[in-house]
Enzyme design. Structure first.
Site, mmCIF file in Angstrom:
data_model
loop_
_atom_site.group_PDB
_atom_site.id
_atom_site.type_symbol
_atom_site.label_atom_id
_atom_site.label_comp_id
_atom_site.label_asym_id
_atom_site.label_seq_id
_atom_site.Cartn_x
_atom_site.Cartn_y
_atom_site.Cartn_z
ATOM 1 N N GLY A 165 6.885 -4.419 -2.961
ATOM 2 C CA GLY A 165 5.554 -4.240 -2.474
ATOM 3 C C GLY A 165 5.363 -2.723 -1.638
ATOM 4 N N GLY A 177 2.635 -8.846 1.652
ATOM 5 C CA GLY A 177 1.684 -9.368 2.325
ATOM 6 C C GLY A 177 2.124 -10.346 3.509
ATOM 7 C CG HIS A 220 -9.500 28.587 15.987
ATOM 8 N ND1 HIS A 220 -9.145 28.357 14.945
ATOM 9 C CD2 HIS A 220 -8.772 29.920 16.460
ATOM 10 C CE1 HIS A 220 -8.667 29.197 14.346
ATOM 11 N NE2 HIS A 220 -8.203 30.241 15.316
HETATM 12 P P1 NAD Z 1 -0.288 -5.544 1.600
HETATM 13 O O1 NAD Z 1 -1.212 -6.660 1.183
HETATM 14 O O2 NAD Z 1 -0.899 -4.265 2.362
HETATM 15 O O3 NAD Z 1 0.782 -4.912 0.355
HETATM 16 C C1 NAD Z 1 1.305 -5.806 -0.543
HETATM 17 C C2 NAD Z 1 1.924 -5.157 -1.530
HETATM 18 O O4 NAD Z 1 2.734 -5.826 -2.323
HETATM 19 C C3 NAD Z 1 0.418 -5.035 -2.295
HETATM 20 O O5 NAD Z 1 0.453 -3.693 -2.976
HETATM 21 C C4 NAD Z 1 0.911 -5.840 -3.454
HETATM 22 O O6 NAD Z 1 0.352 -5.502 -4.703
HETATM 23 C C5 NAD Z 1 2.425 -5.891 -3.779
HETATM 24 N N1 NAD Z 1 3.128 -7.034 -4.354
HETATM 25 C C6 NAD Z 1 2.802 -8.487 -3.955
HETATM 26 N N2 NAD Z 1 3.618 -9.200 -4.656
HETATM 27 C C7 NAD Z 1 4.280 -8.400 -5.453
HETATM 28 C C8 NAD Z 1 5.755 -8.698 -6.390
HETATM 29 N N3 NAD Z 1 5.877 -9.696 -6.404
HETATM 30 N N4 NAD Z 1 6.198 -7.479 -6.783
HETATM 31 C C9 NAD Z 1 5.902 -6.111 -6.580
HETATM 32 N N5 NAD Z 1 4.905 -6.149 -5.757
HETATM 33 C C10 NAD Z 1 4.168 -7.032 -5.202
HETATM 34 O O7 NAD Z 1 0.696 -6.235 2.542
HETATM 35 P P2 NAD Z 1 1.749 -5.757 3.604
HETATM 36 O O8 NAD Z 1 2.173 -4.304 3.374
HETATM 37 O O9 NAD Z 1 3.021 -6.761 3.442
HETATM 38 O O10 NAD Z 1 0.997 -5.694 4.993
HETATM 39 C C11 NAD Z 1 0.471 -7.015 5.355
HETATM 40 C C12 NAD Z 1 -0.660 -6.970 6.217
HETATM 41 O O11 NAD Z 1 -0.203 -6.118 7.341
HETATM 42 C C13 NAD Z 1 -1.692 -6.080 5.316
HETATM 43 O O12 NAD Z 1 -2.888 -6.505 5.456
HETATM 44 C C14 NAD Z 1 -1.765 -4.747 6.106
HETATM 45 O O13 NAD Z 1 -2.907 -4.013 5.891
HETATM 46 C C15 NAD Z 1 -1.387 -4.823 7.409
HETATM 47 N N6 NAD Z 1 -0.495 -3.698 8.053
HETATM 48 C C16 NAD Z 1 -1.252 -2.699 8.145
HETATM 49 C C17 NAD Z 1 -0.481 -1.742 8.793
HETATM 50 C C18 NAD Z 1 -1.265 -0.424 9.146
HETATM 51 O O14 NAD Z 1 -2.335 -0.210 8.798
HETATM 52 N N7 NAD Z 1 -0.560 0.632 9.404
HETATM 53 C C19 NAD Z 1 0.878 -1.601 8.890
HETATM 54 C C20 NAD Z 1 1.554 -2.655 8.611
HETATM 55 C C21 NAD Z 1 0.832 -4.013 7.972
#
Ligand code: NAD
Length: 460
Positions: free
Chosen positions: A174, A261, A439
């Site tokens: 992911g 996720g 600046h």
């Molecule tokens: P995410 O949904 O942002 O990303 C998960 C990724 O995993 C996606 O790109 C998806 O396509 C991929 N994926 C899903 N199933 C898969 C599989 N079987 N094989 C390969 N890839 C797969 O989720 P996350 O990164 O776990 O974050 C969770 C939540 O927490 C999100 O809503 C995120 O925005 C939030 N978060 C935000 C921040 C930040 O903004 N700095 C930091 C951490 C978490």
């Protein structure tokens, strides 16, 4: 008022509600501060800062500062991280106490007529009757078939943040915000990392120009990214665990990080026998001021189907309070919330990307400027990245209202503020171009990018 859940959404509601004179009880089953403080934002950014220090020390010679090659004592890193968490937790408890919020330790479940039962914690069994209830139970990491979380070889963010040492090789499944932040941190600290992402791009949804910069930087740091791949499972081998993906490809690693996720924790709230509707996937249905389908019950934070960001949770908690107080509050404009991703290079944005603006029917003009030409970025030695501004196109071809600001590069999570304000204030290019940027600063790049949309620029 009773709030179930002591993470950012819940504690913001509790603090803001008590500041408005409500009599507030807050129920938490684990630790005050929730995911953000204990297994999310705070520890993740602390480890990323360690990576940043490590990189900086590694390049100290460029400045004529002669050091030995840096090495890492991860025990010290972890202790520092924990100290920050402990300080913030203590601060939060103190604040709640000072505000006379009654904190209960246990699992809160909703019952009929706005009553809440607390069980299973140090507070024993308690029954509370409220005028209003806010559900803020948060979320937990999702997993996928073939990857049972054992906390040793296969981990989620929950376990990764407390590892005693970093692995030699890791696969990150992911490439979203969590995956990219961890991959970046581990790679900078010496782990050989492979990101396996199902979609064609890491950080899906990002403006492609921005994503390209991250992708290129990852590649330079020998962080392998495989996009558009299906992950099948993993098998122990003689030299680590073998993660198979695609048709018949594999990578052998010591640790698998599952970051696919997070799912809402609504199941702990006992909602089946209540009038609170829960959607597919477990998210609680809410309207534009966070009201659930049950009278007198609101829901905020990761348990509702909006951006899973701590700062959105804060905003939702405060919005619910204003609604409870009958203040007819302005709903959150979810399309324009700020985003900040702390991988290296950092990413920050607010508002439309070039593509989403087009899809929304806008005719746009855009301008991008690179940190490579910025004096402060050169001084700091961090010239990777760019600022891109998207504005509505005016009849004469110059930019009108600013629709989106996208940044990638040094300290952009701290630089987004002006861009966020411009987008949400519905400011025009001409208005913002009047402002003076100090600046030498990196924020000159934002000023320059906006100015060039007026049709005249200083540096290109
Ligand atoms: P995410 O949904 O942002 O990303 C998960 C990724 O995993 C996606 O790109 C998806 O396509 C991929 N994926 C899903 N199933 C898969 C599989 N079987 N094989 C390969 N890839 C797969 O989720 P996350 O990164 O776990 O974050 C969770 C939540 O927490 C999100 O809503 C995120 O925005 C939030 N978060 C935000 C921040 C930040 O903004 N700095 C930091 C951490 C978490």
């Amino acid at each position: 008022m009773v709030v179930i859940g002591g993470g950012p959404g819940g504690y913001a509601a509790a603090l803001y509600g008590s500041a408005a004179g409500l009599n507030v009880a807050l129920i938490e089953k684990s630790r005050l501060g929730g995911t953000c403080l204990h297994v999310g934002c705070i520890p993740a950014k602390e480890l990323l800062e360690t990576a940043s220090v490590f990189r900086t020390v590694g390049h100290a010679g460029d400045f004529g500062v002669i050091t030995d090659a840096p090495s890492l004592d991860f025990g010290v890193t972890q202790a520092r991280k924990q100290k920050i968490i402990d300080n913030l937790t203590k601060g939060l408890s103190g604040l709640l106490e000072a505000r006379k919020v009654t904190v209960y330790d246990g699992v809160g479940t909703l019952e009929a007529d706005r009553s809440v039962r607390i069980r299973g914690g140090a507070s024993g069994e308690v029954h509370l009757q409220a005028d209003s209830v806010i559900l803020a139970a948060g979320s937990v990491p999702r997993s996928i078939p073939g990857f049972d979380i054992d906390g040793r070889v296969v981990v989620t963010s929950d376990e990764l943040l407390s590892l005693g040492e970093l692995p030699r090789r890791a696969a990150v499944i992911g490439g979203g915000a969590i995956g990219c932040e961890f991959a970046s941190m581990m790679a900078d600290l010496g782990t050989e990392v492979t990101i396996l992402e199902a979609l064609p791009q890491i950080l899906n949804g990002l403006d492609p120009d921005v994503a390209k910069v991250v992708q290129r930087s990852f590649k330079k740091r020998r962080l392998t990214t495989r996009t558009g791949v299906r992950v099948n499972g993993h098998q122990p081998g003689p030299d680590g665990t073998v993660v198979s993906f695609g048709d018949d490809q594999s990578v052998t690693v010591d640790l698998v990080v599952v970051s696919v996720g997070r799912r809402p924790s609504s199941e702990t709230l006992g909602l089946d026998s209540t009038g609170v509707s829960v959607e597919a996937g477990g998210f609680i249905t809410v309207d534009s001021t966070m009201r659930t389908t049950m009278d007198g019950v609101w829901a905020v934070g990761d348990v509702v189907p909006t951006a899973q960001l701590a700062h959105v949770g804060f905003a939702e908690g405060m919005l619910a309070i204003r609604d409870i107080l009958g203040e007819d509050p302005v709903p959150i404009d979810y399309d324009n919330v700020p985003w900040a991703i702390y991988c290296h290079p950092e990413v920050a944005f607010a508002g439309h990307s070039e593509q989403s603006a087009g899809e929304a029917g806008y005719e746009v003009v855009t301008s991008s400027h690179r940190f490579a030409g910025n004096g402060r970025a050169m001084i700091v030695g961090e010239t990777e990245g760019l600022v891109k501004v998207i504005a509505e196109k005016q009849a004469d071809g110059t930019g009108g209202r600013i629709l989106g600001v996208h940044m990638v590069g040094p300290w952009v999570t701290e630089q987004l503020g002006q861009g966020y304000l411009a987008v949400n204030w519905e400011a025009t290019v001409d208005e913002v171009a009047q402002f003076i940027q100090p600046h030498p600063t990196m924020s000159e790049l934002f000023g320059e990018t906006v100015m060039s949309l007026t049709g005249r620029a200083l540096h290109g």
